[in-house]
Design a protein around this motif. Structure first.
Motif, mmCIF file in Angstrom:
data_model
loop_
_atom_site.group_PDB
_atom_site.id
_atom_site.type_symbol
_atom_site.label_atom_id
_atom_site.label_comp_id
_atom_site.label_asym_id
_atom_site.label_seq_id
_atom_site.Cartn_x
_atom_site.Cartn_y
_atom_site.Cartn_z
ATOM 1 N N PHE A 228 0.692 -1.171 0.157
ATOM 2 C CA PHE A 228 0.119 0.088 -0.005
ATOM 3 C C PHE A 228 0.847 1.344 -0.057
ATOM 4 O O PHE A 228 1.888 1.308 0.818
ATOM 5 C CB PHE A 228 -0.999 0.056 1.234
ATOM 6 N N SER A 230 0.451 5.799 -0.779
ATOM 7 C CA SER A 230 -0.384 6.904 -0.956
ATOM 8 C C SER A 230 0.319 8.016 -1.500
ATOM 9 O O SER A 230 1.642 7.835 -1.643
ATOM 10 C CB SER A 230 -1.381 7.073 0.132
ATOM 11 N N ASN A 289 -1.448 -0.604 -4.816
ATOM 12 C CA ASN A 289 -2.947 -0.256 -5.125
ATOM 13 C C ASN A 289 -3.087 0.824 -6.347
ATOM 14 O O ASN A 289 -2.146 1.774 -6.251
ATOM 15 C CB ASN A 289 -3.315 0.407 -3.691
ATOM 16 N N SER A 295 -4.524 8.798 -3.781
ATOM 17 C CA SER A 295 -4.864 8.560 -2.308
ATOM 18 C C SER A 295 -4.317 9.523 -1.241
ATOM 19 O O SER A 295 -3.279 9.849 -1.206
ATOM 20 C CB SER A 295 -4.616 6.980 -1.849
ATOM 21 N N LEU A 297 -5.040 8.608 2.027
ATOM 22 C CA LEU A 297 -5.019 7.859 3.029
ATOM 23 C C LEU A 297 -3.767 7.312 3.843
ATOM 24 O O LEU A 297 -2.733 7.641 3.091
ATOM 25 C CB LEU A 297 -5.623 6.520 3.063
ATOM 26 N N GLU A 301 -4.568 3.316 8.419
ATOM 27 C CA GLU A 301 -5.984 3.721 8.099
ATOM 28 C C GLU A 301 -6.630 2.346 7.185
ATOM 29 O O GLU A 301 -7.731 1.734 7.604
ATOM 30 C CB GLU A 301 -6.626 4.762 7.652
ATOM 31 N N THR A 302 -6.051 2.190 6.071
ATOM 32 C CA THR A 302 -6.536 1.181 5.333
ATOM 33 C C THR A 302 -5.902 -0.324 5.781
ATOM 34 O O THR A 302 -6.919 -1.284 5.541
ATOM 35 C CB THR A 302 -5.542 1.230 4.003
ATOM 36 N N THR A 305 -8.449 -2.734 7.692
ATOM 37 C CA THR A 305 -9.475 -3.486 7.100
ATOM 38 C C THR A 305 -8.902 -4.822 6.633
ATOM 39 O O THR A 305 -9.547 -5.507 6.345
ATOM 40 C CB THR A 305 -9.881 -2.717 5.617
ATOM 41 N N VAL A 308 -4.333 -5.179 3.344
ATOM 42 C CA VAL A 308 -3.091 -4.640 3.067
ATOM 43 C C VAL A 308 -1.938 -5.531 3.921
ATOM 44 O O VAL A 308 -2.145 -5.855 4.935
ATOM 45 C CB VAL A 308 -2.569 -3.032 3.783
#
Length: 520
Positions: A228, A230, A289, A295, A297, A301-302, A305, A308
């Motif tokens: 991941f 950003s 991603n 992004s 984020l 934060e990701t 879920t 990642v």
């Protein structure tokens, strides 16, 4: 004893250089501390001659202190504020309004606040977030007098090395978080997935060494992003091995471990292009991603879920265990760049007092309590005992039974921004001797060639304004791998040159040479 001598030499050198800079450079451009009137007489710009003030809450008018930092608003924020206010009212007749601002909106919000005069009191700031530039613009109150008068708890507990490193032209405009003073760089990884596929990270030395692991996740975990990134958190940006003096937006860096003070423009270096090509190949293979360049984020934060596997991070002892409590999954860390001490590391997490504060004295009292009052700090860090955590022992905590780690009502993940970390509770999965590990980590780190140097951008402000816009145009796309670097990087370099990148580097080199000459 040898470690203590090494540390003392570094501190004396740093203090001497900052004192010389203060004599030759004049004021830093920030507002002084005399703007507040509700709690005291303010601080003198130098801090000399101030006497520590005894605080009697009964003699103070009520005042609400606004704390602003980049982060995600929490559902139970008001509950935590109420608990903190019980302490603050009793001690300094103050209350607190916690105002996290989403990372993607943070810079715009700060610029608007400083320009409009919107009230704020305690504001997160960092070298990598334009601290020196904001000081030059007069955004922060000068703190030396206030610290001497209302911050004795800070002075008694914080490493003097941190305070000296935070000075701008000899003056203090923000108080560093009391934490590690060095950093290493690498990635955090989902440990459960690594164990599932028998991954061995012991031979990882470079970014390229990470590829087999990303490939394994791509081939076997279709719902998990292998890497991941950003627009503000890229692997190339975090793990490049250069000291940029805390502000990646200003051209001119030195390689960690180098004894050559000649500044390099990172975007022109062969290893930068090599890393961009690597990330481009990963992006095309689907390891990254797709929305990475746009992004805003943060990875944590990701990662909550569960989708990642790996992301870039600055590292320290126990960073993986520390983040587990925020992420909700077991983690491990892979160090690629070893620990160094840079000026940026002493200034990468600070709290300043905004010039828009109506009571800088009271703001300093709150900041002092965040460095000395264990109950208050842990309320801000972790929330309310029995609601957001339960104690395992005096200093160890865990989640209450039945609480889903991914659905916690108070879990901002920004503890590293606040107060004295050595007062913060540890989670039951963390090493009980974590803070001792921090101290050893600090002692083991090598100082960067430029330690103590702070660039004054005032002579090239016009060029930097244009260069920052150009950087925003190109960097995220290049470093996330979403564009072809062989096609796009030359355009970036050419545009930066035309905008005055070399002029900025020449000014930065001149200042660095003067600083290094003063150390001899």
């Amino acid at each position: 004893m040898l470690r203590q001598k090494k540390r003392m030499v570094l501190l004396v050198l740093l203090a001497a250089m900052l004192a010389l800079a203060a004599c030759g450079g004049g004021g830093g451009g920030g507002s002084d501390s005399k703007g507040g009137s509700n709690s005291g007489n303010g601080g003198s710009p130098s801090g000399g001659g101030e006497q520590a003030a005894e605080v009697d809450a009964s003699n103070l008018k009520p005042y609400e202190v606004i704390l602003m930092y980049p982060g995600t608003p929490q559902p139970d924020e008001e509950l935590v504020e109420e608990a903190m206010n019980k302490i603050l009212k009793e001690k300094i007749n103050a209350t607190i309004d916690i105002q996290p601002i989403d990372w993607g909106a943070w810079n715009d919000k700060m610029n608007l606040m400083f320009a409009s005069g919107e009230k704020a009191d305690l504001v997160f700031t960092a070298s990598w977030n334009g601290h020196v530039d904001n000081v030059t613009k007069g955004a922060f109150v000068e703190l030396d007098g206030l610290l001497e008068k209302y911050g004795q708890g800070i002075l008694e507990t914080i490493d003097p090395f941190l305070l000296e490193g935070a000075r701008v032209k000899g003056k203090l405009y923000a108080i560093p978080t009391n934490k590690e003073i060095a950093a290493s760089w690498g990635v955090l990884v989902r440990k459960d997935l690594a164990e599932k596929y028998n991954m061995d990270f012991s031979n990882v030395k470079t970014l390229a060494d990470l590829e087999p692991f990303l490939q394994t996740i791509k081939e076997n975990e279709p719902d998990v992003t292998p890497l991941f990134q950003s627009s503000t958190q890229t692997l190339v940006g975090y793990v490049n091995g250069y000291d940029n003096f805390g502000d990646p937006g200003v051209p001119g860096s030195v390689k960690f471990g180098s004894t050559d003070p000649t500044l390099k423009y990172i975007i022109e270096q062969p290893d930068y292009l090599e890393n961009l090509r690597l990330l481009r190949s990963w992006y095309l293979k689907g390891y990254i991603n797709e929305d990475a360049p746009t992004s805003t984020l943060q990875a944590n934060e990701t990662a909550r879920t569960g989708r990642v596997f790996m992301w870039p991070e600055s590292l320290k002892p126990g960073k993986d265990k520390e983040m587990e409590s925020t992420i909700g999954f077991p983690l491990t860390q892979i160090e690629i760049v070893p620990p160094y001490i840079t000026t940026a590391d002493t200034t990468n997490s600070m709290i300043g007092i905004s010039r828009t504060s109506k009571d800088p004295e009271r703001a300093m009292m709150v900041l002092n309590l965040l460095h000395t009052d264990k109950e208050l700090l842990n309320l801000l860090d972790w929330g309310i005992e029995g609601v957001h955590y339960v104690k395992v022992s005096d200093n160890m905590i865990k989640l209450p039974d039945g609480v889903d780690p991914s659905k916690r009502a108070y879990n901002h993940g920004s503890q590293w921004m606040f107060g004295n970390q050595f007062l913060s509770y540890l989670w039951e999965n963390e090493a009980p001797d974590k803070w001792d590990q921090f101290r050893k980590f600090n002692e083991s780190a090598k100082p960067s060639l430029s330690l103590g140097f702070t660039f004054d951008p005032s002579a090239v402000k016009a060029e930097l304004a244009v260069l920052n816009n150009i950087r925003d145009e190109f960097t995220a796309a290049l470093e996330t791998g979403s564009v072809d670097p062989d096609e796009v990087l030359p355009k970036y370099i050419e545009k930066a040159k035309e905008a005055g990148a070399y002029k900025v580097m020449e000014e930065k080199q001149r200042q660095l040479n003067e600083y290094l000459a003063s150390k001899k």
